[in-house]
Design a protein around this motif. Sequence first.
Motif, mmCIF file in Angstrom:
data_model
loop_
_atom_site.group_PDB
_atom_site.id
_atom_site.type_symbol
_atom_site.label_atom_id
_atom_site.label_comp_id
_atom_site.label_asym_id
_atom_site.label_seq_id
_atom_site.Cartn_x
_atom_site.Cartn_y
_atom_site.Cartn_z
ATOM 1 N N UNK A 229 4.263 16.947 32.573
ATOM 2 C CA UNK A 229 5.339 16.318 32.090
ATOM 3 C C UNK A 229 5.558 17.164 30.592
ATOM 4 N N UNK A 230 4.508 17.170 29.784
ATOM 5 C CA UNK A 230 4.729 17.886 28.443
ATOM 6 C C UNK A 230 5.347 19.428 28.665
ATOM 7 N N UNK A 231 4.589 20.100 29.465
ATOM 8 C CA UNK A 231 5.135 21.602 29.771
ATOM 9 C C UNK A 231 6.643 21.505 30.426
ATOM 10 N N UNK A 232 6.948 20.817 31.279
ATOM 11 C CA UNK A 232 8.345 20.926 31.695
ATOM 12 C C UNK A 232 9.300 20.509 30.335
ATOM 13 N N UNK A 233 8.808 19.401 29.630
ATOM 14 C CA UNK A 233 9.585 18.832 28.445
ATOM 15 C C UNK A 233 9.825 20.011 27.760
ATOM 16 N N UNK A 234 9.053 20.699 27.294
ATOM 17 C CA UNK A 234 9.064 22.101 26.275
ATOM 18 C C UNK A 234 9.688 23.190 26.937
ATOM 19 N N UNK A 235 9.938 23.246 28.321
ATOM 20 C CA UNK A 235 10.491 24.480 29.035
ATOM 21 C C UNK A 235 11.849 24.916 28.150
#
Length: 260
Positions: A229-235
């Motif tokens: 979730x965090x990685x997708x949110x930062x994309x």
Amino acid sequence: MRWAMDQIPYEEIDRERIAKDRFLFKNLVIASFIEITSDVYDRNLSEFFQGDDAVVEWLNNTWEPEELQHGRSLRRYIETVWPDFDWESSYERFRERYLPLCKIELLQETRAREMLARMVVETGTSTLYQAMSRYAHDLNEPVLEELATKISRDEVYHFEAFEEAFVRYKKEEKLSRSEIVKILYARLKEINNEDVNIAYEAIGEDENYEAFIQEVQGFAKKYYPYKMAIKMFMRPLGINQHAENIIASTLQPAFRILGI
């Protein structure tokens, strides 16, 4: 579409194993209501992006059919495990309260901002179904595990499609990183938003909504894929992958402790 409903072996569901799981029941019903209302979202988005033929064609011919399939697949699962539940009547209660909120005027001000909002939504759905797949695995319920995994993969694909359009529009609108952060923060505050509340109340459960949210937070601590979730949110921020991994690994334990 990458899969079809008839590939899901509903006849193999062990009803006795999971029929008493009210938490699972509530989550699946809420998800089915929201997914199957995607035709309304599609109409609004198609109008909003009118003139961008590639985006509108993808919304109409890929995104909407796949989202509707998610809703129908979940409905069939619910009606297989909980045949006494009147899905149709509950859904009508949901639509009656929810449709007045689905207005094109409530979309973001610009196309880049709306694509960014769509990416946040797809982050939420893809990770939710990933968590549901993990939960089903612990329940030893392979049919739901397979279904949730398929839906999660679809949602990741949708995220990537919205991201592609976002990158294009971001350049046109010259959105700065600080502006993107502000939009992401505003969307993050809306995670436990009104559609979930309305869907929950349409089910007609005795338990109040706040108690249900506490259940969800406990579920999240154990099953939610925080790093994903965090990685997708930062994309959307365009951070390099190495830094993205470090940040996600650092934040993951904190989010798990908080259950958010």
